[in-house]
Design an enzyme around this catalytic site. Structure first.
Site, PDB file in Angstrom:
ATOM      1  N   TYR A  40       6.324 -11.156  10.671  1.00  0.00           N
ATOM      2  CA  TYR A  40       6.070 -12.438  10.276  1.00  0.00           C
ATOM      3  C   TYR A  40       7.090 -13.037   9.304  1.00  0.00           C
ATOM      4  O   TYR A  40       8.462 -12.898   9.476  1.00  0.00           O
ATOM      5  CB  TYR A  40       4.559 -12.753   9.663  1.00  0.00           C
ATOM      6  CG  TYR A  40       4.020 -14.013   9.737  1.00  0.00           C
ATOM      7  CD1 TYR A  40       4.041 -14.831  10.730  1.00  0.00           C
ATOM      8  CD2 TYR A  40       3.716 -14.519   8.368  1.00  0.00           C
ATOM      9  CE1 TYR A  40       3.357 -16.075  10.814  1.00  0.00           C
ATOM     10  CE2 TYR A  40       2.942 -15.858   8.503  1.00  0.00           C
ATOM     11  CZ  TYR A  40       2.794 -16.547   9.595  1.00  0.00           C
ATOM     12  OH  TYR A  40       2.298 -17.713   9.765  1.00  0.00           O
ATOM     13  N   LYS A  95     -12.313  -8.920  34.459  1.00  0.00           N
ATOM     14  CA  LYS A  95     -11.146  -9.109  35.109  1.00  0.00           C
ATOM     15  C   LYS A  95      -9.753  -8.586  34.263  1.00  0.00           C
ATOM     16  O   LYS A  95      -8.869  -8.087  34.809  1.00  0.00           O
ATOM     17  CB  LYS A  95     -11.146 -10.527  35.625  1.00  0.00           C
ATOM     18  CG  LYS A  95     -10.123 -10.841  36.727  1.00  0.00           C
ATOM     19  CD  LYS A  95     -10.437 -10.200  37.908  1.00  0.00           C
ATOM     20  CE  LYS A  95      -9.713 -10.449  39.111  1.00  0.00           C
ATOM     21  NZ  LYS A  95     -10.317 -11.654  39.880  1.00  0.00           N
TER      22      LYS A  95
END
Length: 764
Positions: A40, A95
């Site tokens: 970060y 899925k």
């Protein structure tokens, strides 16, 4: 399974231990302040600036290139209908799970709270920069057609509505092969379609691209045949509308060559099937009840070529054969879209794969002697490991050749190898193991069935068709627990201590006494021991009243293995019993031996353990690549431990030259092919991927497998008994329900294998 029990089990699966089925996992180090400053602020600014200079760098510095959005508004969820976006989320997560385990594609599922076409399209376009591809899911027709068409046109990443195109691609591959077997020309066949929704229309459209004539396709919906007189047809349906002289399905099927069913169960009768042309092709894909039952169809006509959407019959049209690999190929060349050329490439790749020799592990998984291209095998099986290495490259090549790819692949052989390596972390082996057990279920004794978790495992074994449980224990307790968990099947329950088992106990005791009377066992001892469940269950296996037994949940391993050694003979030619554990690691399955029996095996023992392990590895459909490990490498130490390993390897090289085994070798060299090739290019393991480790003693093997299990959370199957004449296996103390189910599957497969070898020996 009782409906309430199934419901409770499904809800528990999705809720515990963590709600949902997918999570985000870091792919970079984050242990130190330095790591975090790179992940970060301030370090993250550098890739941001590079992407700002050239937006294509987003693929270089972020996960976009392997990230697919599975997007729905919940308007057509499975067979549940319009249940809303929140209710569709479990399906979308599912899925995502399939994308990951079959093609190593990461997924964010996105549920959109609108039914308005424009709002939906705009939402997807607004979030599209995050993703490398978009999989549309469970959106009702006709809106789904417009949504997909617009997004394909307006986005520069691959977009596909799998509900339409997945079924179309798989069934098209099946159609090509079925026509070849029936010796029919595609432009001459008459096709009757029951169903006119998105999947049926997509199938018909793709069939036309393959060569079927539009005028030869006759389509029906719930209101009858599509005709030009009907005012309720969509523009896409009008393509297949015929003149205003509608006929019934029964009338139109006469003389047809192909029946495609994407509608409702049991609407296609034997009379209709008999009225079709010679070698009729029937794709009855309504789920869970096909338009015509498979067995009814094949008993009605011997010449029928049949496919369904079910996994318990040949030729399952399963979308998982397509969408993971289509997106894999599209992502790997950064395709701007999934076009018709890419879909056709997938169709032809699947069709050709069904004609190729089937790997032994696929035959094993489906309990087949040898799968061959023919009426019962016109499309590949979902467990075929070659799918990713065949379909994805075909799609990628089509993307490049049709001009929608943004990068090219130069080394296709390396690409295919990389694809196969991607799947090392999934649990495909466990799925294959369970699937193989289900092909020929056996009678499994659960010796501790009055323990709740053991009974739960027996319930799953029964309901999944893995085996037929025989429950040993206190009948009252077992019946009470069965009610508690909703296990209402009529399975055999035996309490060896009760008077009703007196006759069988005496029979077993006498047989045991005769086999051990010269080894200090009295008839009184034998009768006493037969009241114990492990002794009783083992005699059931010995007498042929059961096929296999699993035990050990509630007692220490040495306590449980003692009666096994006393009652079960060694297999012919075996002098030493051993065990192996199959660990499901990030690099794929690895077998470790001996993990439970022999504290300090000799060189001769190690050689025999290696041979028994190799046989077991082959039982799982893998070719053993074996490293005999130690703390030294190829003679670098004269300590007695590496020395005995060296002697074992020398013996195996001399008498079993075809066995891929080497050592002594340190574990890191065994598992790191580049290090091994660099330092020891002469080794039989050079350029090989080791899948089996043979340890010099019990300490090292047992410690290693438990470290892997606890620290890496590697799933373990075992210890699997090696060298017994009968299929008996022992759980680890306190094993989980899942571990016990897996071990029961192992025991069933072991029983199948021993039965096969016995029949072969008789034939010889």
């Amino acid at each position: 399974m009782h409906k309430d029990t199934k419901r409770r089990e499904a809800l528990l699966y999705h809720a515990k231990p963590t709600p949902g089925k997918i999570q985000v996992v870091p792919t970079k180090k984050y242990a130190t302040q330095r790591d975090l400053s790179l992940a970060y602020s301030p370090g993250v600014a550098e890739p941001c600036l590079e992407i700002a200079k050239d937006v294509k760098n987003v693929y270089k510095y972020t996960a976009k290139g392997n990230l697919v959005a599975v997007i729905s508004n919940g308007t057509a969820v499975l067979g549940l209908g319009d249940i809303g976006p929140e209710a569709s989320k479990p399906v979308m997560e599912g899925k995502g799970l399939l994308f990951k385990i079959f093609a190593d594609i990461d997924v964010f599922d996105i549920e959109v709270g609108t039914k308005d076409i424009e709002e939906f399209i705009q939402t997807v376009k607004n979030i599209a920069p995050t993703f490398g591809g978009i999989n549309l899911e469970d959106i009702k027709a006709p809106e789904s057609f417009e949504i997909e068409k617009r997004l394909v046109e307006e986005l520069n990443i691959p977009v596909m509505h799998d509900d339409q195109h997945g079924t179309a691609i798989i069934s098209s591959a099946a159609l090509l092969n079925a026509l070849e077997l029936a010796e029919k020309e595609i432009d001459k066949v008459k096709v009757v379609v029951s169903g006119a929704g998105s999947a049926a229309l997509a199938c018909a459209n793709l069939y036309v691209l393959l060569g079927v004539k539009v005028e030869h396709i006759f389509m029906f919906d719930k209101d009858g045949m599509l005709t030009t007189c009907r005012e309720d047809l969509s523009d896409l349906q009008k393509k297949y509308a015929k003149s205003c002289a509608p006929q019934s399905l029964k009338e139109m099927i006469v003389g047809a060559d192909v029946f495609l069913g994407l509608s409702v169960g049991n609407i296609f009768t034997p009379e209709m099937l008999l009225s079709m042309n010679n070698d009729p092709i029937v794709f009855a894909m309504a789920n869970p009840i096909p338009e015509i039952d498979y067995n009814l169809a094949i008993n009605t006509r011997e010449d029928v070529i049949m496919a369904t959407g079910r996994s318990d019959h040949p030729n399952q049209v399963n979308n998982v054969l397509g969408f993971p690999y289509i997106f894999r190929g599209a992502l790997d060349v950064r395709a701007k879209k999934i076009n018709e050329e890419m879909k056709m490439a997938a169709v032809r790749a699947l069709a050709e794969l069904a004609k190729s020799p089937v790997p032994e592990q696929v035959n094993i998984a489906y309990g087949e002697t040898k799968l061959n291209f023919g009426r019962d095998y016109i499309i590949p099986k979902p467990f075929d490991p070659r799918l990713i290495g065949v379909v994805a490259p075909a799609v990628a090549k089509a993307a490049i050749e049709s001009g929608v790819a943004q990068i090219e692949i130069s080394d296709w052989e390396k690409y295919e190898l990389d694809l196969l390596e991607r799947l090392g972390s999934d649990n495909k082996m466990i799925r294959m193991l369970v699937n193989r057990a289900k092909t020929n279920p056996k009678r499994v004794v659960f010796a501790e069935a009055d323990h709740l978790d053991v009974l739960k495992a027996a319930q799953i074994v029964h309901e999944e068709g893995i085996g037929q449980p025989i429950l040993l224990g206190n009948k009252d307790i077992i019946q009470e627990l069965k009610i508690e968990i909703g296990f209402d099947a009529d399975v055999e329950i035996i309490d060896p201590k009760t008077s009703e088992e007196d006759k069988r106990r005496k029979k077993y005791a006498k047989a045991f006494w005769k086999s051990r009377q010269r080894r200090g066992v009295t008839l009184l001892d034998a009768e006493k021991w037969m009241r114990e469940r492990n002794y009783f269950g083992l005699m059931m296996v010995n007498s042929g009243e059961a096929d296999t037994m699993v035990t050990g949940y509630s007692r220490s391993y040495p306590t449980v293995v003692k009666p096994v050694m006393e009652l079960i003979e060694k297999a012919p030619g075996v002098t030493r019993i051993a065990t192996t554990n199959m660990m499901m690691t990030s690099r794929g399955p690895i077998f470790l031996s001996d993990t439970a029996i022999n504290p300090n095996p000799s060189a001769e023992d190690l050689a025999k353990i290696a041979l028994m392990t190799a046989k077991t590895v082959r039982m799982f459909g893998m070719e053993p690549v074996m490293a005999m490990v130690s703390f030294s490498n190829f003679g670098s130490s004269e300590n007695e431990n590496p020395k005995k390993v060296r002697e074992a390897v020398s013996y195996l090289h001399k008498y079993y030259p075809d066995l891929i085994i080497d050592g002594e070798i340190q574990t890191d060299f065994a598992l790191n092919p580049e290090m091994l090739k660099s330092k020891f290019p002469f080794s039989k393991l050079a350029n090989k991927k080791v899948n089996t480790l043979i340890f010099p003693n019990l300490d090292s093997a047992n410690i290693t497998y438990k470290l892997l299990k606890e620290l890496n959370k590697s799933e373990s199957i075992g210890p699997i008994m090696l060298g017994l004449d009968k299929p008996v296996h022992i759980f680890q103390l306190g094993a989980s329900v899942e571990e016990m189910v897996n071990m029961a599957a192992v025991s069933v497969v072991d029983a199948q294998e021993k039965e096969r070898r016995y029949k072969q020996s008789i034939l010889k």
